[in-house]
Scaffold this active site. Structure first.
Site, PDB file in Angstrom:
ATOM      1  N   ARG A 111      -9.778 -11.681  -1.590  1.00 26.00           N
ATOM      2  CA  ARG A 111      -9.749 -10.852  -0.374  1.00 26.00           C
ATOM      3  C   ARG A 111      -9.507  -9.384  -0.752  1.00 26.00           C
ATOM      4  O   ARG A 111      -8.579  -9.060  -1.469  1.00 26.00           O
ATOM      5  CB  ARG A 111      -8.641 -11.334   0.566  1.00 26.00           C
ATOM      6  CG  ARG A 111      -8.466 -10.500   1.856  1.00 26.00           C
ATOM      7  CD  ARG A 111      -7.378  -9.447   1.707  1.00 26.00           C
ATOM      8  NE  ARG A 111      -7.068  -8.768   2.986  1.00 26.00           N
ATOM      9  CZ  ARG A 111      -6.341  -7.678   3.078  1.00 26.00           C
ATOM     10  NH1 ARG A 111      -5.824  -7.117   1.993  1.00 26.00           N
ATOM     11  NH2 ARG A 111      -6.087  -7.124   4.239  1.00 26.00           N
ATOM     12  N   GLY A 128      -5.391  -4.137   6.965  1.00 23.62           N
ATOM     13  CA  GLY A 128      -6.638  -3.591   6.443  1.00 23.62           C
ATOM     14  C   GLY A 128      -7.859  -4.015   7.230  1.00 23.62           C
ATOM     15  O   GLY A 128      -8.834  -3.261   7.333  1.00 23.62           O
ATOM     16  N   THR A 151      -2.086   2.739   5.767  1.00 24.32           N
ATOM     17  CA  THR A 151      -1.432   1.498   5.356  1.00 24.32           C
ATOM     18  C   THR A 151      -1.394   0.596   6.589  1.00 24.32           C
ATOM     19  O   THR A 151      -1.511   1.068   7.711  1.00 24.32           O
ATOM     20  CB  THR A 151       0.007   1.741   4.870  1.00 24.32           C
ATOM     21  OG1 THR A 151       0.777   2.323   5.930  1.00 24.32           O
ATOM     22  CG2 THR A 151       0.053   2.660   3.662  1.00 24.32           C
ATOM     23  N   THR A 208       0.780  -1.242   0.000  1.00 27.44           N
ATOM     24  CA  THR A 208       0.000   0.000   0.000  1.00 27.44           C
ATOM     25  C   THR A 208       0.813   1.294   0.000  1.00 27.44           C
ATOM     26  O   THR A 208       1.795   1.439   0.722  1.00 27.44           O
ATOM     27  CB  THR A 208      -0.951   0.095   1.231  1.00 27.44           C
ATOM     28  OG1 THR A 208      -1.599  -1.153   1.409  1.00 27.44           O
ATOM     29  CG2 THR A 208      -1.995   1.165   1.052  1.00 27.44           C
ATOM     30  N   GLY A 242      -8.878  -5.612   1.014  1.00 24.13           N
ATOM     31  CA  GLY A 242      -8.584  -4.944   2.283  1.00 24.13           C
ATOM     32  C   GLY A 242      -9.333  -3.629   2.379  1.00 24.13           C
ATOM     33  O   GLY A 242     -10.412  -3.455   1.796  1.00 24.13           O
TER      34      GLY A 242
END
Ligand code: GLY
Length: 371
Positions: free
Chosen positions: A248, A274, A271, A220, A250
């Site tokens: 998945r 998540g 960041t 991220t 986040g």
């Protein structure tokens, strides 16, 4: 297949609905902070925003700051900044060459918010596109929606002319994934909670062995900026959790979680883990804290403490009873005040007219997170 134009995406009804939108003050809470003019422009980002240059001369925050102060739209400037990270094959937490999911496929998440326009867009689990932030912006600009996912997001990007690659892995990201696969398959029969702890340990060990910054475990980059007119925008883009379950998503593509912007108040992005951010909608909480008058630093610390108090599962706590994961926030308000806030010690990037710097975040707990 022909490229789409705006008319293909925005139906007349949707446009009419936007045009007829009732003034916010009638239904919503009016902002308490007026947007000041003549603020000192600033761009903040996660620390990787002042590390990668993709073979060029500027980092994300430098590029974004320069474009923004030369008159580019704030969001265009921020996205041009994070594009450097997305396209850099050595940045293994964002875009091309990042760490893939458990099946070896890169699925990328991104969102963006434009304060003055009060518009937003996002993509989740998009495959084959190096720059998901630009697709998120296209969702914002060209549709009446805020989030496209998976194949739908990829088809949307293809029709707009984005290059779709079969595989976004580099040799380095594939090798690290193969090693992870070999070591974790044997763990599939453990109790779920044991397996999760074991996989995290293996994952971090493999990252260290391959010289991959363990920050890339959750990947991220978030980047937020305010210009001299007080116009605020933000963007978050990621490959998500390393070696995640396919599908998945986040926090990064979810408004209020990985990013939130209110053009009259400020921006916050994140960041780190998540799931903690999704549970607490922390970026939204930070902006709401600032709306009530808190400084970015205090707004972020309050939110990080909320996460800590909502983290009660043993598997997520270290020997001190603190969250054993990292989560960081990058925050600006409409006055140009800013902060980086973290659960455990971490850095953040900032660029002002004095240049780019990597600074310490305000950490809630002074010790590093335990795996
Ligand atoms: N914060 C990035 C992720 O958990 O996907």
């Amino acid at each position: 297949m022909s490229k789409m134009n705006r008319r293909d995406f925005v139906r007349t009804g949707a446009v009419a609905a936007v045009a007829a939108a009732t003034p916010r003050a009638v239904f919503g809470q009016a902002p308490t902070m007026m947007t000041p003019k003549g603020v000192k422009p600033v761009v903040v980002a996660s620390a990787n925003g002042n590390r990668y240059k993709n073979g060029g001369t500027q980092t994300c925050v430098e590029k974004a700051f320069e474009m923004m102060t030369k008159g580019s739209d704030v969001l265009d400037a921020l996205i041009a900044g994070v594009n450097l990270n997305e396209l850099d094959p050595t940045e293994m937490g964002v875009g091309y060459g990042a760490l893939p999911n458990a099946e070896g496929v890169l699925q990328l998440d991104s969102s963006c918010m434009h304060g003055p326009k009060k518009r937003a867009g996002g993509v989740a689990a998009i495959e084959g596109v190096k720059t998901p932030s630009l697709v998120a912006k296209a969702v914002m600009d060209l549709t009446d929606h805020h989030l496209l996912v998976g194949k739908g997001a990829q088809d949307f990007a293809r029709k707009l002319g984005f290059e779709i690659l079969d595989d976004l892995n580099t040799e380095a990201s594939r090798k690290a994934w193969l090693k992870w696969k070999q070591q974790t398959d044997q763990l599939h029969y453990l109790k779920p909670e044991d397996r999760e702890i074991a996989i995290q340990k293996i994952s971090l060990n493999i990252m260290r062995e391959f010289g991959i910054d363990t920050e890339h475990y959750w990947g991220t980059i978030n980047c937020d900026g305010v210009n001299a007119k007080g116009e605020i925008c933000g963007v978050t883009t990621t490959s998500g959790l390393a070696w995640k379950i396919p599908g998945r998503s986040g926090d990064s593509p979810i408004l209020g979680a990985g990013l939130y912007v209110d053009g009259a108040v400020g921006a916050a992005g994140s960041t780190g883990r998540g799931e903690a951010n999704l549970y607490n909608l922390t970026s939204y909480l930070i902006v709401e804290n600032m709306r009530r008058g808190m400084h970015p630093k205090d707004a972020g610390i309050d939110a990080a403490k909320r996460i800590a108090s909502n983290t009660i599962e043993k598997r997520l706590l270290d020997s001190q009873g603190h969250p054993n994961f990292g989560i960081n926030f990058y925050i600006v308000n409409a006055k140009g005040e800013h902060a980086g806030v973290s659960m455990h010690p971490a850095k953040y990037a900032v660029c002002t007219e004095s240049g780019a710097q990597t600074l310490d975040c305000e950490a809630v707990f002074p010790e590093p997170a335990q795996a």
